[in-house]
Design an enzyme around this catalytic site. Structure first.
Site, PDB file in Angstrom:
ATOM      1  N   ASP A  19      -2.059  -9.274   0.732  1.00  0.00           N
ATOM      2  CA  ASP A  19      -0.876  -8.697   0.100  1.00  0.00           C
ATOM      3  C   ASP A  19      -0.915  -9.046  -1.373  1.00  0.00           C
ATOM      4  O   ASP A  19      -1.911  -9.579  -1.872  1.00  0.00           O
ATOM      5  CB  ASP A  19       0.430  -9.072   0.825  1.00  0.00           C
ATOM      6  N   ILE A  20       0.165  -8.752  -2.069  1.00  0.00           N
ATOM      7  CA  ILE A  20       0.127  -8.900  -3.522  1.00  0.00           C
ATOM      8  C   ILE A  20      -0.020 -10.367  -3.934  1.00  0.00           C
ATOM      9  O   ILE A  20      -0.530 -10.661  -5.013  1.00  0.00           O
ATOM     10  CB  ILE A  20       1.353  -8.208  -4.142  1.00  0.00           C
ATOM     11  N   ARG A  67       0.473  -6.125   3.836  1.00  0.00           N
ATOM     12  CA  ARG A  67       0.960  -7.021   4.896  1.00  0.00           C
ATOM     13  C   ARG A  67       2.446  -6.793   5.127  1.00  0.00           C
ATOM     14  O   ARG A  67       3.212  -7.749   5.275  1.00  0.00           O
ATOM     15  CB  ARG A  67       0.651  -8.486   4.597  1.00  0.00           C
ATOM     16  N   SER A  68       2.863  -5.516   5.140  1.00  0.00           N
ATOM     17  CA  SER A  68       4.278  -5.244   5.410  1.00  0.00           C
ATOM     18  C   SER A  68       4.568  -5.541   6.880  1.00  0.00           C
ATOM     19  O   SER A  68       3.664  -5.517   7.730  1.00  0.00           O
ATOM     20  CB  SER A  68       4.618  -3.787   5.080  1.00  0.00           C
ATOM     21  N   CYS A  73       4.267   2.614  15.839  1.00  0.00           N
ATOM     22  CA  CYS A  73       3.371   3.777  15.859  1.00  0.00           C
ATOM     23  C   CYS A  73       2.298   3.805  14.781  1.00  0.00           C
ATOM     24  O   CYS A  73       1.195   4.280  15.060  1.00  0.00           O
ATOM     25  CB  CYS A  73       4.153   5.078  15.937  1.00  0.00           C
TER      26      CYS A  73
END
Ligand code: NAD
Length: 291
Positions: free
Chosen positions: A186-187, A163-164, A128
């Protein structure tokens, strides 16, 4: 300053009205169960707003609080209950995320398979929050409706800072499948998701880049942030004039002066996410009754 701020309430209102009308006219009672296995203030707030929106639209919502250790068994039990049409797990759980979707939907999303059946009557379910961001991008006109469905982001350069597995990575894949060139930050690294020059590929591919944030942000038409720390602020100086900026983090990831550069600013997407959660629930309700 001519920046337009677009609130998630405005974007979500037509979806909520449609959900309410559909549920009422069909006389159905789709049921969503939310599992809360943490004390995270954002998760608690998210659960509260889910409950409120469900009540307004006619969805039956039940919040089940449990220990982290009990969660898996409880999910299995709810999955087997025919009276429950959708399940929501409020993250974080175990300090890390479990995947929100079953294998088939994840596979289809990454492989740009949009329907479950050959007749193309059953759309695939998309998580979602990434779906909400797609709807935000449609609402504010980043998707070009003149282009064919599936290619409407052709020519757009989009940076996503997150970028989870639950938001940033699926979002990068969806936007690249729709034709965008996406830098996923991301990190540790920056990757590029794309369908090649002239969209020659049917689904996106991913490549590592050596580019720096300072190089990709100034060439991006859209910058989407989701860094879960209050101290993270993307410098406005890096943004190009007229950029579209969207923040889905619980914290404001843009500096206060972002409106001096942006043409459109969407500070949060939470209400759209809940509308998409309910839309997914209605789809699952229908698929269950067609089985
Ligand atoms: P997460 O912790 O799983 O992922 C954070 C991501 O940000 C990772 O990819 C990480 O590498 C990256 N990151 C962290 N610091 C960074 C930095 N300095 N530079 C670049 N990248 C950095 O978190 P998540 O579940 O993706 O959630 C992120 C935020 O989004 C949270 O604030 C959460 O509350 C919010 N969220 C909002 C919605 C919504 O609908 N509004 C839904 C889900 C999550």
């Amino acid at each position: 300053m001519s920046c337009k701020t677009v609130l998630s309430k405005e974007i979500s209102s037509s979806f909520r009205e449609e959900l309410k009308a559909t549920i009422k006219s069909r006389g159905i009672k789709p049921k969503l169960v939310g599992f809360l296995a943490n004390q995270d203030p954002s998760a608690v707030k998210y659960a509260e707003s889910t409950s409120k929106t469900c009540e307004e639209t006619g969805v039956v919502f039940e919040l089940r609080k449990c220990n982290r250790e009990e969660l898996e068994d409880q999910i299995v039990e709810a999955n087997e209950d025919d009276n429950i049409h959708g399940i929501m797990v409020y993250y974080p759980v175990f300090g890390d995320h479990v995947e929100g979707l079953c294998h088939k939907y994840i596979y289809n999303m990454y492989h740009n398979v949009r329907f479950l059946d050959r007749e193309e009557t059953k759309k695939c379910i998309i998580p979602c929050t990434p779906l909400a961001i797609v709807k935000v991008l449609e609402f504010i006109g980043v998707y070009n409706p003149v282009l064919p469905y599936g290619n409407r982001l052709h020519g757009r350069v989009i940076t996503i800072i997150n970028r989870s597995e639950i938001v940033g990575r699926p979002l990068a894949a969806l936007l690249a499948n729709d034709g965008g060139k996406v830098f996923s930050v991301d990190i540790n690294s920056i990757q590029e998701f794309h369908r090649g020059t002239g969209l020659k590929l049917k689904k996106h591919e991913v490549r590592d880049t050596n580019l720096k944030l300072e190089e990709i942000v100034p060439i991006s038409d859209v910058v989407i942030t989701g860094v879960p720390t209050p101290s993270y602020k993307l410098p406005t100086a890096l943004l190009r004039d007229g950029v579209i900026v969207i923040n889905f983090s619980a914290f404001k990831n843009f500096e206060d002066n972002v409106r001096e550069k942006a043409s459109i600013y969407v500070p949060a997407v939470g209400k759209v996410t809940i509308a998409m959660l309910e839309r997914n629930l209605l789809r699952l309700f229908d698929y269950k009754s067609q089985d």
